[in-house]
Every structure is written in C-alpha cells, then in structure tokens.
Design an enzyme around this catalytic site. Structure first.
Site, PDB file in Angstrom:
ATOM      1  N   CYS A 115       0.859  -1.261  -0.111  1.00  0.00           N
ATOM      2  CA  CYS A 115      -0.083  -0.109  -0.020  1.00  0.00           C
ATOM      3  C   CYS A 115       1.087   1.210   0.038  1.00  0.00           C
ATOM      4  O   CYS A 115       1.596   1.367   0.906  1.00  0.00           O
ATOM      5  CB  CYS A 115      -0.911   0.095   1.251  1.00  0.00           C
ATOM      6  SG  CYS A 115      -1.801   1.625   1.430  1.00  0.00           S
ATOM      7  N   CYS A 118      -0.563   4.269   2.556  1.00  0.00           N
ATOM      8  CA  CYS A 118      -0.417   4.014   3.988  1.00  0.00           C
ATOM      9  C   CYS A 118      -0.182   2.742   4.313  1.00  0.00           C
ATOM     10  O   CYS A 118       0.912   2.213   4.343  1.00  0.00           O
ATOM     11  CB  CYS A 118      -1.818   4.707   4.691  1.00  0.00           C
ATOM     12  SG  CYS A 118      -3.347   4.005   4.167  1.00  0.00           S
ATOM     13  N   SER A 119      -1.183   1.791   4.897  1.00  0.00           N
ATOM     14  CA  SER A 119      -0.783   0.611   4.995  1.00  0.00           C
ATOM     15  C   SER A 119      -2.178  -0.452   5.067  1.00  0.00           C
ATOM     16  O   SER A 119      -2.608  -1.095   5.550  1.00  0.00           O
ATOM     17  CB  SER A 119      -0.181   0.413   6.417  1.00  0.00           C
ATOM     18  OG  SER A 119      -1.141   1.086   7.358  1.00  0.00           O
ATOM     19  N   CYS A 120      -3.045  -0.011   3.787  1.00  0.00           N
ATOM     20  CA  CYS A 120      -4.196  -0.900   3.779  1.00  0.00           C
ATOM     21  C   CYS A 120      -3.835  -2.265   3.539  1.00  0.00           C
ATOM     22  O   CYS A 120      -2.914  -2.708   2.695  1.00  0.00           O
ATOM     23  CB  CYS A 120      -4.925  -0.319   2.465  1.00  0.00           C
ATOM     24  SG  CYS A 120      -5.590   1.355   2.698  1.00  0.00           S
TER      25      CYS A 120
END
Lengths: 216, 98
Positions: A115, A118-120
């Site tokens: 991602c 961000c950090s999906c």
C-alpha cells in the site's frame, strides 16, 4: 536538609508519575472516553477489537483460504472471481475485506502486494500487517524496485518470471495465492494450511515448505 | 513478537476501524489523511518506525474527528488533562476514574 516528610512526599510524587501513562496513551484515553460519551463507539467494541486482533485473528485465516484453493478447484475459481464473496464460506468477511481480490502466483508470474499510500491490508483474514509492511522504505521501494525488495526477503526471481505489484487502497485489498509446494499431493487441507506463510500471501515469500523461522 | 508494542497503538486502530465501520468516517478519507501524514513525517525526517507510524495514526484520528465535527480540539485537550490529573491523584493499584 530534607525532612522525612518531604522525602516521603517526593517519593510518593515520583511513584505517581511513574504510573502516569505516556502522552499518546492519555490522548487515546481522552479520545475513547469522548467517543463513547458521544455514542460514536462503545468501550466493548474497542476492547473486543483490541483483544481479537492482538490474540486471535492472524494470518492463519488467509492460510485456510489458500489451502482450500489448492485442494478445491471450484473454490479457487470462486476465489479468483470474487474473493470477498468466496471468503464468506469461512465466515471471514470483514470491513477490511469488503473488496478483496485474490491474485495467483504461477511459474511465470509472481505477485507482490503493497500500500504505497499508508498500510491498507486485508486484516480480517491476515491479521494486523507486519511492521515492515507499514514502513516508508517498503511502501516506496516495492513499486520502484520490487525485485530488490524481494531479494531482501530471500526471494530471488529469474528474469523469466514477471513481477506484478498490486497497490492496495482502502477500497481494494489483495491476497496472493502462492503456488502449492511440490510433493504435497499426499497432504490434506489441514496439513497444507501449516505450509502457508503470511509473507507468501503478501508476496514476500514464494517457495513454501521451507523453514519460516524468523518471519516477522 | 507481540502484534502491538503498546496497547494505545491497538486502541487507535480500533477506534479508526470502529468509525469506518459505523460510517462516521469514509475509508478513503482515513487512508488519504493517514497517507498524507506519513508522507509528511517521512519528508520531515522522522524515524521510519512504528513509533512514528502510530503517532501519525493518532494525529490523523484526532484531526478527522475534529474536522468532521464529531469532537473539538478543546474537548480533547481538556479530557486529556482530566485523565492526567486522575492518574496523578489515584494511588497505584486503584482504578483510575475521572
């Protein structure tokens, strides 16, 4: 010279301060208590989420999905066609996997998930993302230099293998279906589950059936 | 290795997820704001670690609840101070109440 009382008072003061939560922890307490008061959530919701994601929900869920796809071609077809729908067969649906796409590794293709924003991450089937997945280093380099990143994870790909990088978003997350390891025809679904590593479902692991010690 | 280094880190994600699930926050708003915060932290030279990651997550959550009018900055800072005072006046081992 300090008297006993002032020394004692000082000790008590230090003792109290040593139990004072950190500044972010206090801000979180403030937010949570206000959100509960305003009916935006409940303490039970927060506590339950923390408990299940700290202790219960982890990559084993994803491993079960992958192992099923190895032994059941019809399930695999359903998974590739609509992963969000297919995982409902396990009761694993969740908000983070409302839109889930399964991508399959083959002899010619290796899939890698990141991602960049961000950090999906599909945490309702893989648990909380590993720390490295959340770093700027991984997020920026996975797209720019996927083969270099893979080398750092011990995955060396020949030039005949194409690398496909999938950039997750809040609305579309990915699950890599790694290849079934060789010589596992005799193994049942439950045994196969144990061979599936978390990293293989992100794409930073490729050849399964070897030791996974140190994966973090 | 524990999933979370600190309990508050888990609570930040839990609150963000709760607000997304009950549709108080759009998932794309969360990821865009969080991503922008992480990019800003990176550009400012902050450490590329979980301390920065969760600090930005907390900043993002506070910013979203205030910009969406769910809470105000004053409410949050007053409540934060109230919790701090509650901890300071409560003997260790006893439940901390406001």
């Amino acid at each position: 010279m300090a008297t006993f009382d002032t020394q004692k008072a000082s000790e008590i003061h230090r003792e109290l301060h040593s139990h004072l939560p950190s500044e972010p922890a206090l801000r979180v307490k403030a937010l949570e208590s206000l959100m509960v008061e305003k009916g935006l959530t409940t303490s039970e919701t927060i506590n339950s989420w923390v408990e299940v994601y700290s202790e219960e929900i982890g990559p084993k869920r994803g491993a079960q999905v992958v192992a099923r796809s190895w032994v059941d071609p019809e399930f695999k077809s359903r998974l590739l066609a609509d992963a969000a729908e297919a995982i409902k067969e396990f009761g694993f649906e969740g908000d983070a996997t409302g839109h889930l796409k399964a991508v399959e590794n083959t002899d010619a293709v290796h899939n890698l998930v990141v991602c960049t924003l961000c950090s999906c991450y599909p945490f309702s089937i893989l648990g909380i993302a590993p720390n490295w997945y959340k770093t700027a280093a991984y997020r920026s380099r996975a797209v720019r230099d996927p083969r270099g990143v893979l080398m750092e994870f011990g995955v060396s790909l020949g030039t005949d293998i194409q690398v496909q990088v999938w950039d997750s978003t809040a609305e579309l997350r990915y699950l890599v279906i790694p290849q079934r390891p060789a010589n596992t025809e005799e193994l049942g679904e439950k045994e196969l589950v144990k061979l599936v590593t978390r990293n293989s479902m992100i794409g930073t692991d490729r050849i399964l059936g070897k030791s996974t010690e140190g994966e973090s | 290795m524990p999933v979370f280094e600190q309990e508050w880190q888990a609570q930040v994600l839990a609150m963000a997820d709760a607000l997304i699930v009950n549709k108080s926050i759009e998932p794309t708003h969360w990821s865009e704001a969080f991503g922008a915060g992480l990019a800003q932290a990176h550009a400012a030279g902050r450490q590329d670690d979980m301390e920065t990651y969760y600090a930005v997550a907390l900043d993002t959550l506070e910013a979203l609840v205030t910009t969406h009018g769910k809470l105000t900055e004053v409410e949050i800072s007053k409540r934060c101070e109230a919790w701090k005072q509650a901890y300071l006046r409560t003997p260790h081992g006893q439940p901390v109440k406001l």
